[in-house]
Design an enzyme around this catalytic site. Sequence first.
Site, PDB file in Angstrom:
ATOM      1  N   LYS A  16      25.642  21.372  -7.829  1.00  0.00           N
ATOM      2  CA  LYS A  16      26.997  21.295  -7.271  1.00  0.00           C
ATOM      3  C   LYS A  16      26.956  20.933  -5.784  1.00  0.00           C
ATOM      4  CE  LYS A  16      28.920  24.628 -10.606  1.00  0.00           C
ATOM      5  NZ  LYS A  16      29.514  25.987 -10.793  1.00  0.00           N
ATOM      6  N   ARG A 125      19.634  28.073 -18.507  1.00  0.00           N
ATOM      7  CA  ARG A 125      20.591  29.117 -18.128  1.00  0.00           C
ATOM      8  C   ARG A 125      19.853  30.316 -17.521  1.00  0.00           C
ATOM      9  NH1 ARG A 125      26.227  28.140 -18.085  1.00  0.00           N
ATOM     10  NH2 ARG A 125      26.532  30.348 -18.386  1.00  0.00           N
ATOM     11  N   THR A 131      26.755  33.683 -13.817  1.00  0.00           N
ATOM     12  CA  THR A 131      27.821  32.999 -13.057  1.00  0.00           C
ATOM     13  C   THR A 131      28.053  33.554 -11.653  1.00  0.00           C
ATOM     14  OG1 THR A 131      28.894  32.597 -15.184  1.00  0.00           O
ATOM     15  CG2 THR A 131      30.237  32.277 -13.213  1.00  0.00           C
ATOM     16  N   ARG A 142      20.611  31.171  -8.743  1.00  0.00           N
ATOM     17  CA  ARG A 142      21.799  31.783  -8.137  1.00  0.00           C
ATOM     18  C   ARG A 142      21.456  33.099  -7.433  1.00  0.00           C
ATOM     19  NH1 ARG A 142      25.759  30.459 -13.324  1.00  0.00           N
ATOM     20  NH2 ARG A 142      26.566  28.461 -12.593  1.00  0.00           N
ATOM     21  N   ASN A 162      28.323  28.676  -6.593  1.00  0.00           N
ATOM     22  CA  ASN A 162      27.098  29.155  -7.239  1.00  0.00           C
ATOM     23  C   ASN A 162      26.062  28.061  -7.514  1.00  0.00           C
ATOM     24  OD1 ASN A 162      28.537  27.983  -9.266  1.00  0.00           O
ATOM     25  ND2 ASN A 162      28.738  29.811 -10.528  1.00  0.00           N
ATOM     26  N   HIS A 165      25.418  23.920 -12.089  1.00  0.00           N
ATOM     27  CA  HIS A 165      26.029  24.032 -13.419  1.00  0.00           C
ATOM     28  C   HIS A 165      24.965  23.739 -14.470  1.00  0.00           C
ATOM     29  CE1 HIS A 165      28.484  23.209 -16.965  1.00  0.00           C
ATOM     30  NE2 HIS A 165      27.702  22.164 -17.135  1.00  0.00           N
TER      31      HIS A 165
HETATM   32  P1  GDP Z   1      29.012  29.069 -15.681  1.00  0.00           P
HETATM   33  O1  GDP Z   1      28.808  28.444 -17.031  1.00  0.00           O
HETATM   34  O2  GDP Z   1      28.030  30.180 -15.399  1.00  0.00           O
HETATM   35  O3  GDP Z   1      29.026  28.060 -14.559  1.00  0.00           O
HETATM   36  O4  GDP Z   1      30.446  29.788 -15.696  1.00  0.00           O
HETATM   37  P2  GDP Z   1      31.844  29.368 -16.370  1.00  0.00           P
HETATM   38  O5  GDP Z   1      31.666  28.198 -17.278  1.00  0.00           O
HETATM   39  O6  GDP Z   1      32.448  30.596 -16.929  1.00  0.00           O
HETATM   40  O7  GDP Z   1      32.735  28.964 -15.117  1.00  0.00           O
HETATM   41  C1  GDP Z   1      32.618  27.703 -14.508  1.00  0.00           C
HETATM   42  C2  GDP Z   1      32.627  27.863 -12.993  1.00  0.00           C
HETATM   43  O8  GDP Z   1      33.915  28.358 -12.575  1.00  0.00           O
HETATM   44  C3  GDP Z   1      31.634  28.874 -12.439  1.00  0.00           C
HETATM   45  O9  GDP Z   1      30.327  28.358 -12.299  1.00  0.00           O
HETATM   46  C4  GDP Z   1      32.268  29.220 -11.103  1.00  0.00           C
HETATM   47  O10 GDP Z   1      31.983  28.220 -10.125  1.00  0.00           O
HETATM   48  C5  GDP Z   1      33.771  29.185 -11.436  1.00  0.00           C
HETATM   49  N1  GDP Z   1      34.286  30.503 -11.806  1.00  0.00           N
HETATM   50  C6  GDP Z   1      34.030  31.175 -12.968  1.00  0.00           C
HETATM   51  N2  GDP Z   1      34.659  32.353 -13.007  1.00  0.00           N
HETATM   52  C7  GDP Z   1      35.362  32.445 -11.853  1.00  0.00           C
HETATM   53  C8  GDP Z   1      36.224  33.446 -11.288  1.00  0.00           C
HETATM   54  O11 GDP Z   1      36.484  34.515 -11.868  1.00  0.00           O
HETATM   55  N3  GDP Z   1      36.773  33.179 -10.065  1.00  0.00           N
HETATM   56  C9  GDP Z   1      36.512  32.029  -9.383  1.00  0.00           C
HETATM   57  N4  GDP Z   1      37.086  31.869  -8.178  1.00  0.00           N
HETATM   58  N5  GDP Z   1      35.700  31.066  -9.861  1.00  0.00           N
HETATM   59  C10 GDP Z   1      35.128  31.268 -11.088  1.00  0.00           C
HETATM   60 MG    MG Z   2      30.053  27.233 -18.205  1.00  0.00          MG
END
Ligand code: GDP
Ligand code: MG
Length: 198
Positions: A16, A125, A131, A142, A162, A165
């Site tokens: 990212k 992962r 996350t 992370r 973070n 992706h």
């Molecule tokens: P990942 O697969 O671990 O990247 O997580 P997700 O697919 O659930 O979410 C995608 C991205 O959205 C994450 O990597 C974060 O950058 C962002 N994100 C996820 N959950 C939250 C949240 O609760 N609040 C905020 N502000 N950003 C979030």
């Molecule tokens: Mg995801």
Amino acid sequence: MNRKDLKQEKTCVLIKPDGVKRGLIGEIIKRIEQRGLKIIALQMIWATKDQIDRHYPKDKEYIRQLGEKTLANYKKYGFDAKKELGTDDVFEIGKMVRGWLIDYLTSGPVVKMVVSGIHAIGMVRKIVGQTMPSQAEMGTIRGDFSVDDATAANREKRSIRNIIHASGNEKEAEHEISFWFSPEEIHDYKRAEEDIMF
Ligand code: GDP
Ligand code: MG
């Protein structure tokens, strides 16, 4: 799945904009490669909002999950979601978080890649960590390089920073790989360790 396919599971990784701007491209690639996973496609791009919108899942279930995670976090730390975000509807919050995510991923260049290997999706992962950086284990990308948390991010109405992706499952991996790369941009080659490591 035959034996060859098992060794060639594919997943999609995006470094990212915060990862790129912090000079972490080399560190991330190093961690993926040292595990014995193979990079079979790689490019830096500055993505458009439309591209990021099409990269992330749009289905109700994913948006609901994003909203639910956010809402749970508000509850955990005693914040009032309705007061801060104007709604406590999981779907509305999910859509909001997804919008912040699009702004974040288009705020600078990203490095996109396809990684192949045994259990590549789950393995990457694991290397990436969970996350929320503040909760990610030490030793993960992370956990070692970021500290952000949803409480701070939500209050500032931005995505959690973070660094990276990685596809969450087989369905996401298939979609993301074919979305970001044409078949000619994905290269089949043998790494020197393949005969010795697995
Ligand atoms: P990942 O697969 O671990 O990247 O997580 P997700 O697919 O659930 O979410 C995608 C991205 O959205 C994450 O990597 C974060 O950058 C962002 N994100 C996820 N959950 C939250 C949240 O609760 N609040 C905020 N502000 N950003 C979030
Ligand atoms: Mg995801």
